[in-house]
Design a protein around this motif. Structure first.
Motif, PDB file in Angstrom:
ATOM      1  N   ARG A  63       0.839  -1.199   0.000  1.00  0.00           N
ATOM      2  CA  ARG A  63       0.000   0.000   0.000  1.00  0.00           C
ATOM      3  C   ARG A  63       0.879   1.255   0.000  1.00  0.00           C
ATOM      4  O   ARG A  63       0.595   2.221  -0.718  1.00  0.00           O
ATOM      5  N   GLN A  64       1.968   1.226   0.777  1.00  0.00           N
ATOM      6  CA  GLN A  64       2.858   2.385   0.853  1.00  0.00           C
ATOM      7  C   GLN A  64       3.513   2.652  -0.498  1.00  0.00           C
ATOM      8  O   GLN A  64       3.607   3.795  -0.930  1.00  0.00           O
ATOM      9  N   ARG A  65       3.935   1.599  -1.191  1.00  0.00           N
ATOM     10  CA  ARG A  65       4.540   1.765  -2.514  1.00  0.00           C
ATOM     11  C   ARG A  65       3.536   2.346  -3.504  1.00  0.00           C
ATOM     12  O   ARG A  65       3.892   3.194  -4.341  1.00  0.00           O
ATOM     13  N   ALA A  66       2.289   1.905  -3.424  1.00  0.00           N
ATOM     14  CA  ALA A  66       1.255   2.428  -4.322  1.00  0.00           C
ATOM     15  C   ALA A  66       1.000   3.908  -4.038  1.00  0.00           C
ATOM     16  O   ALA A  66       0.863   4.708  -4.970  1.00  0.00           O
ATOM     17  N   GLU A  67       0.958   4.270  -2.772  1.00  0.00           N
ATOM     18  CA  GLU A  67       0.754   5.676  -2.412  1.00  0.00           C
ATOM     19  C   GLU A  67       1.926   6.535  -2.883  1.00  0.00           C
ATOM     20  O   GLU A  67       1.719   7.637  -3.401  1.00  0.00           O
ATOM     21  N   ASP A  68       3.145   6.017  -2.737  1.00  0.00           N
ATOM     22  CA  ASP A  68       4.328   6.758  -3.181  1.00  0.00           C
ATOM     23  C   ASP A  68       4.319   6.951  -4.691  1.00  0.00           C
ATOM     24  O   ASP A  68       4.635   8.032  -5.198  1.00  0.00           O
ATOM     25  N   ALA A  69       3.947   5.901  -5.433  1.00  0.00           N
ATOM     26  CA  ALA A  69       3.891   6.003  -6.889  1.00  0.00           C
ATOM     27  C   ALA A  69       2.817   6.998  -7.322  1.00  0.00           C
ATOM     28  O   ALA A  69       3.032   7.798  -8.242  1.00  0.00           O
ATOM     29  N   HIS A  70       1.677   6.976  -6.652  1.00  0.00           N
ATOM     30  CA  HIS A  70       0.603   7.926  -6.965  1.00  0.00           C
ATOM     31  C   HIS A  70       1.062   9.350  -6.690  1.00  0.00           C
ATOM     32  O   HIS A  70       0.848  10.256  -7.497  1.00  0.00           O
ATOM     33  N   ARG A  71       1.705   9.553  -5.548  1.00  0.00           N
ATOM     34  CA  ARG A  71       2.187  10.871  -5.169  1.00  0.00           C
ATOM     35  C   ARG A  71       3.243  11.363  -6.157  1.00  0.00           C
ATOM     36  O   ARG A  71       3.258  12.537  -6.540  1.00  0.00           O
ATOM     37  N   GLU A  72       4.123  10.439  -6.608  1.00  0.00           N
ATOM     38  CA  GLU A  72       5.165  10.808  -7.565  1.00  0.00           C
ATOM     39  C   GLU A  72       4.553  11.235  -8.890  1.00  0.00           C
ATOM     40  O   GLU A  72       5.006  12.190  -9.518  1.00  0.00           O
ATOM     41  N   LYS A  73       3.528  10.527  -9.321  1.00  0.00           N
ATOM     42  CA  LYS A  73       2.907  10.835 -10.615  1.00  0.00           C
ATOM     43  C   LYS A  73       2.003  12.052 -10.552  1.00  0.00           C
ATOM     44  O   LYS A  73       2.007  12.889 -11.453  1.00  0.00           O
TER      45      LYS A  73
END
Length: 80
Positions: A63-73
């Motif tokens: 979940r943390q990786r998905a949130e980080d990827a969303h935030r990055e994009k």
């Protein structure tokens, strides 16, 4: 040990097969397969942290990786 195409392997036994191998007619003495397997030592209880059983805890990294990827994009600040 069985062999298939020259490659050796050990066939996996089911819980029922293992219990029946150790104690034929186990149904006469035990109400459930679980009870028989437990008494025969085929399965053993392990104590673990109850929090580790929650899917939300087990998948926290994903979940943390998905949130980080969303935030990055898409941008945005991390929740505090």
């Amino acid at each position: 040990m069985a062999s298939a195409a020259g490659v050796g392997y050990i066939a996996a036994m089911s819980l029922r097969d293992e219990v029946e191998r150790l104690l034929p007619n186990w149904e006469r003495w035990y109400p459930t397969l679980f009870d028989a397997a437990s008494d025969l030592g085929v399965i053993r209880a392990e104590v673990c942290d109850p929090g580790s059983l929650l899917l939300s805890s087990r998948h926290q990294k994903i979940r943390q990786r998905a949130e980080d990827a969303h935030r990055e994009k898409w941008g945005g600040d991390a929740k505090e």
